[in-house]
Design a protein around this motif. Sequence first.
Motif, PDB file in Angstrom:
ATOM      1  N   SER A 284       0.797  -1.262  -0.071  1.00  0.00           N
ATOM      2  CA  SER A 284      -0.272   0.027   0.050  1.00  0.00           C
ATOM      3  C   SER A 284       0.875   1.437  -0.195  1.00  0.00           C
ATOM      4  O   SER A 284       0.583   2.362  -0.775  1.00  0.00           O
ATOM      5  CB  SER A 284      -0.842  -0.045   1.335  1.00  0.00           C
ATOM      6  OG  SER A 284      -1.799  -1.135   1.082  1.00  0.00           O
ATOM      7  N   ASP A 285       1.954   1.442   0.819  1.00  0.00           N
ATOM      8  CA  ASP A 285       2.591   2.578   0.855  1.00  0.00           C
ATOM      9  C   ASP A 285       4.103   2.302   1.818  1.00  0.00           C
ATOM     10  O   ASP A 285       3.919   2.104   2.951  1.00  0.00           O
ATOM     11  CB  ASP A 285       1.765   3.718   1.667  1.00  0.00           C
ATOM     12  CG  ASP A 285       2.355   5.107   1.615  1.00  0.00           C
ATOM     13  OD1 ASP A 285       3.597   4.947   0.964  1.00  0.00           O
ATOM     14  OD2 ASP A 285       1.503   6.273   1.856  1.00  0.00           O
ATOM     15  N   LEU A 286       5.161   2.329   0.970  1.00  0.00           N
ATOM     16  CA  LEU A 286       6.354   2.059   1.610  1.00  0.00           C
ATOM     17  C   LEU A 286       6.781   3.182   2.720  1.00  0.00           C
ATOM     18  O   LEU A 286       7.757   2.991   3.413  1.00  0.00           O
ATOM     19  CB  LEU A 286       7.467   1.765   0.412  1.00  0.00           C
ATOM     20  CG  LEU A 286       7.219   0.411  -0.132  1.00  0.00           C
ATOM     21  CD1 LEU A 286       8.378   0.340  -1.140  1.00  0.00           C
ATOM     22  CD2 LEU A 286       7.569  -0.851   0.836  1.00  0.00           C
ATOM     23  N   ARG A 287       6.013   4.537   2.493  1.00  0.00           N
ATOM     24  CA  ARG A 287       6.576   5.365   3.620  1.00  0.00           C
ATOM     25  C   ARG A 287       6.034   4.959   4.809  1.00  0.00           C
ATOM     26  O   ARG A 287       6.614   5.664   5.888  1.00  0.00           O
ATOM     27  CB  ARG A 287       5.577   6.662   3.141  1.00  0.00           C
ATOM     28  CG  ARG A 287       6.273   7.393   1.687  1.00  0.00           C
ATOM     29  CD  ARG A 287       5.431   8.580   1.260  1.00  0.00           C
ATOM     30  NE  ARG A 287       3.986   7.986   1.120  1.00  0.00           N
ATOM     31  CZ  ARG A 287       2.991   8.748   0.742  1.00  0.00           C
ATOM     32  NH1 ARG A 287       3.134  10.087   0.383  1.00  0.00           N
ATOM     33  NH2 ARG A 287       1.750   8.313   0.383  1.00  0.00           N
ATOM     34  N   ASN A 288       5.140   4.002   5.210  1.00  0.00           N
ATOM     35  CA  ASN A 288       4.731   3.543   6.389  1.00  0.00           C
ATOM     36  C   ASN A 288       5.771   2.223   6.663  1.00  0.00           C
ATOM     37  O   ASN A 288       5.891   1.613   6.006  1.00  0.00           O
ATOM     38  CB  ASN A 288       3.254   2.972   6.243  1.00  0.00           C
ATOM     39  CG  ASN A 288       2.536   2.474   7.713  1.00  0.00           C
ATOM     40  OD1 ASN A 288       3.506   1.982   8.275  1.00  0.00           O
ATOM     41  ND2 ASN A 288       1.641   3.028   7.833  1.00  0.00           N
TER      42      ASN A 288
ATOM     43  N   ASP B 156       4.727  -0.213  -5.230  1.00  0.00           N
ATOM     44  CA  ASP B 156       4.186   0.460  -4.123  1.00  0.00           C
ATOM     45  C   ASP B 156       3.039   1.446  -4.560  1.00  0.00           C
ATOM     46  O   ASP B 156       3.316   2.295  -5.574  1.00  0.00           O
ATOM     47  CB  ASP B 156       5.398   1.225  -3.503  1.00  0.00           C
ATOM     48  CG  ASP B 156       5.162   2.488  -2.514  1.00  0.00           C
ATOM     49  OD1 ASP B 156       3.898   1.956  -1.969  1.00  0.00           O
ATOM     50  OD2 ASP B 156       5.885   3.165  -2.012  1.00  0.00           O
ATOM     51  N   LEU B 157       1.876   1.311  -4.060  1.00  0.00           N
ATOM     52  CA  LEU B 157       0.820   1.947  -4.513  1.00  0.00           C
ATOM     53  C   LEU B 157       0.930   3.491  -4.041  1.00  0.00           C
ATOM     54  O   LEU B 157       0.085   4.093  -4.394  1.00  0.00           O
ATOM     55  CB  LEU B 157      -0.451   1.220  -3.927  1.00  0.00           C
ATOM     56  CG  LEU B 157      -1.016   0.015  -4.940  1.00  0.00           C
ATOM     57  CD1 LEU B 157      -2.307  -0.293  -4.194  1.00  0.00           C
ATOM     58  CD2 LEU B 157      -1.182   0.336  -6.121  1.00  0.00           C
ATOM     59  N   HIS B 158       1.746   3.713  -3.100  1.00  0.00           N
ATOM     60  CA  HIS B 158       1.928   5.090  -2.347  1.00  0.00           C
ATOM     61  C   HIS B 158       0.782   5.601  -1.981  1.00  0.00           C
ATOM     62  O   HIS B 158       0.662   6.826  -2.105  1.00  0.00           O
ATOM     63  CB  HIS B 158       2.911   5.774  -3.565  1.00  0.00           C
ATOM     64  CG  HIS B 158       3.753   7.062  -2.939  1.00  0.00           C
ATOM     65  ND1 HIS B 158       4.781   6.802  -2.546  1.00  0.00           N
ATOM     66  CD2 HIS B 158       3.636   8.444  -2.813  1.00  0.00           C
ATOM     67  CE1 HIS B 158       5.380   7.752  -1.956  1.00  0.00           C
ATOM     68  NE2 HIS B 158       4.674   8.796  -2.516  1.00  0.00           N
ATOM     69  N   GLY B 159      -0.203   4.852  -1.533  1.00  0.00           N
ATOM     70  CA  GLY B 159      -1.169   5.436  -0.897  1.00  0.00           C
ATOM     71  C   GLY B 159      -2.578   5.511  -1.934  1.00  0.00           C
ATOM     72  O   GLY B 159      -3.555   6.203  -1.418  1.00  0.00           O
ATOM     73  N   ASP B 160      -2.237   5.111  -3.239  1.00  0.00           N
ATOM     74  CA  ASP B 160      -3.255   5.333  -4.260  1.00  0.00           C
ATOM     75  C   ASP B 160      -4.057   3.966  -4.337  1.00  0.00           C
ATOM     76  O   ASP B 160      -3.455   3.342  -5.339  1.00  0.00           O
ATOM     77  CB  ASP B 160      -2.646   5.960  -5.267  1.00  0.00           C
ATOM     78  CG  ASP B 160      -3.901   6.291  -6.516  1.00  0.00           C
ATOM     79  OD1 ASP B 160      -4.792   6.173  -6.243  1.00  0.00           O
ATOM     80  OD2 ASP B 160      -3.308   6.167  -7.770  1.00  0.00           O
TER      81      ASP B 160
ATOM     82  N   ASP C 282      -3.372   9.478   7.144  1.00  0.00           N
ATOM     83  CA  ASP C 282      -2.553  10.554   6.869  1.00  0.00           C
ATOM     84  C   ASP C 282      -2.211  11.158   8.452  1.00  0.00           C
ATOM     85  O   ASP C 282      -3.117  11.155   9.159  1.00  0.00           O
ATOM     86  CB  ASP C 282      -3.302  11.603   6.272  1.00  0.00           C
ATOM     87  CG  ASP C 282      -2.451  12.908   5.893  1.00  0.00           C
ATOM     88  OD1 ASP C 282      -1.401  13.005   5.241  1.00  0.00           O
ATOM     89  OD2 ASP C 282      -2.956  14.041   6.946  1.00  0.00           O
TER      90      ASP C 282
ATOM     91  N   TYR D 262       4.641  -1.452   6.204  1.00  0.00           N
ATOM     92  CA  TYR D 262       5.064  -1.887   4.939  1.00  0.00           C
ATOM     93  C   TYR D 262       6.447  -2.139   4.578  1.00  0.00           C
ATOM     94  O   TYR D 262       6.642  -3.110   3.766  1.00  0.00           O
ATOM     95  CB  TYR D 262       3.997  -1.064   3.715  1.00  0.00           C
ATOM     96  CG  TYR D 262       2.762  -0.914   3.945  1.00  0.00           C
ATOM     97  CD1 TYR D 262       1.974  -2.093   4.075  1.00  0.00           C
ATOM     98  CD2 TYR D 262       2.017   0.185   4.520  1.00  0.00           C
ATOM     99  CE1 TYR D 262       0.502  -2.117   4.566  1.00  0.00           C
ATOM    100  CE2 TYR D 262       0.497   0.115   4.739  1.00  0.00           C
ATOM    101  CZ  TYR D 262      -0.161  -0.829   4.766  1.00  0.00           C
ATOM    102  OH  TYR D 262      -1.485  -0.894   4.911  1.00  0.00           O
TER     103      TYR D 262
END
Length: 342
Positions: free
Chosen positions: A77-81, A106-110, A228, A84
């Motif tokens: 979903s989002d590698l910034r997290n 990585d969907l990067h939240g999208d 967020d 994940y």
Amino acid sequence: MSGQRRSPVTRPTIREVAEAAGVSRSTASRAMSGNGYAAPEVRERVRAVAKELGYVVDATARSLKQRTSRSVGVLVSDLRNVFYAELASGIGQEARAHGRTLVLVDLHGDSTGEIDAAEALVASRVSGVIATPVTRGLSEYLTRIGVPLIEVDRRFDADGTDAVVVDNRAAARDTTSRLLAAGHRRIALLIDETEWTTGDERQRGYLDALAAERIRPDESLVVQAGWDAGEAAAAAHHLLSLPNRPTAVFAANNVLTEGTWRAAAELGLRIPEDVSVVGFDDAPWMSMVRPGVSTRQQDAGALGATALRALLERIDTPDAPVRTLVLPTSFLDRGSIAPPAV
């Protein structure tokens, strides 16, 4: 000299390796792949020459020829997290141990790009996919074209697709019970969503714990705030500014926990003297602040490694019964829970 064009670099071929090692092309191929017989001394000589020349096996060409692939698709979903990121790391480490390579998206939240991302993985000829799904459409698409899928962290197709998860409901119930045991009765739940199994089960666990103590839930204390940190901080700021504010907050993921911590600091509230805070999922910052943040920990790396093994088993035995593997969680008590202020 500026403007000078560089000569194109060509990769060494198996034919060149064979010539340098003084063997036939087929012998060199067997020595490199390990498929078929090659005398030990010949295999060592061929591989030494290949290393010297910088030759590596073309995995894509080999998979096309053999109609199999050593690559695994990973859709997160989002590698910034950090959750994940650690999940993907666990998949990668286990993949290397089994001689597999990863194709990571990585969907990067999208969440709207999930099927497009899956199509890109299929185009890369992956042998199967491990995903943190955001819709049931992913399992429907991959099942239709015969690509194995392991759902990890959350489930959308429990009857038709393997999954690796934790018992979110039991974990949330136990976490809430710790706040109740400390004497709290006005406990807020900051939740990301309830459409996915993770959020739904964590909210159910929170309600289970209140029901066990015959406490009627206050709907105003259950707030959805997404993924967020800014939105989470705003929601927590609102909760903690109420005239009859909650004495404790259960933030149901690491981003929500960060938002709660920020909101408490902005309002000048001390943790845990003025408000107790517990989270779900660990993050490095939680052990760096004072007091540390008490949280429910799930081993994201272990989830990833288990998902990789489950995918390989599904590839080997495609007709085996569908199963859901449930991993344990643990509670990290870092001192952010205290009895409510009088």
